[in-house]
Design an enzyme around this catalytic site. Sequence first.
Site, short mmCIF file in Angstrom:
data_model
loop_
_atom_site.label_atom_id
_atom_site.label_comp_id
_atom_site.label_asym_id
_atom_site.label_seq_id
_atom_site.Cartn_x
_atom_site.Cartn_y
_atom_site.Cartn_z
N ASP A 110 0.82 -1.20 0.00
CA ASP A 110 0.00 0.00 0.00
C ASP A 110 0.86 1.25 0.00
O ASP A 110 2.03 1.23 0.40
CB ASP A 110 -0.92 0.01 1.22
CG ASP A 110 -1.94 -1.10 1.18
OD1 ASP A 110 -2.47 -1.37 0.08
OD2 ASP A 110 -2.20 -1.69 2.23
N LEU A 111 0.26 2.34 -0.40
CA LEU A 111 0.92 3.64 -0.45
C LEU A 111 1.58 3.98 0.89
O LEU A 111 2.69 4.50 0.94
CB LEU A 111 -0.12 4.71 -0.81
CG LEU A 111 0.35 6.10 -1.17
CD1 LEU A 111 1.12 6.07 -2.48
CD2 LEU A 111 -0.83 7.04 -1.28
#
Length: 176
Positions: A41-42
């Site tokens: 994820d970011l």
Amino acid sequence: MLILFNKPYGVLCQFTDGGADRPTLSDFIDVPGVYPAGRLDLDSEGLLLLTDDGRLQARIADPRFKLPKNYLVQVEGEVTDAALASLRQGVRLKDGVTRPALAERIAAPALWPRDPPVRYRKTVADGWLRLTVREGRNRQVRRMTAAVGHPTLRLVRWSVGDWTLDGVAPGQYRSV
């Protein structure tokens, strides 16, 4: 070809961002024909594997092969024995019970500084876990720690199978 990349916080796990002007893999990796095997994820950091071999990519990313993924997780609160026991048994999430994880309380690891830094709160303690899972649900580690009362503050994937981040600085990669 297999590339071990230490993905910094805030970098998308793709080579383009659709015009949103966020950092992507293309800002760090200039190797044609490689694609991520799985994702981070970011707001997660750490090991991302990229390959030009479709069969290897599927083997790494497909949960049915159950490659262990090892995470260093900074969580809110001092980690309780009950939380560790729950993680080790499997945690009930909205999409079902997770597979049992290997979970242990650890001292704060010697990691690189995160940019931006993790929010510090004088009145709320934090702790660290080493957590190993063998499945890959969306935001699974974050959901697991939250479900046992310890929301994730920082998440660093350290290894996938036998591949680790040893010797790979943030934003750097090496071929193996």
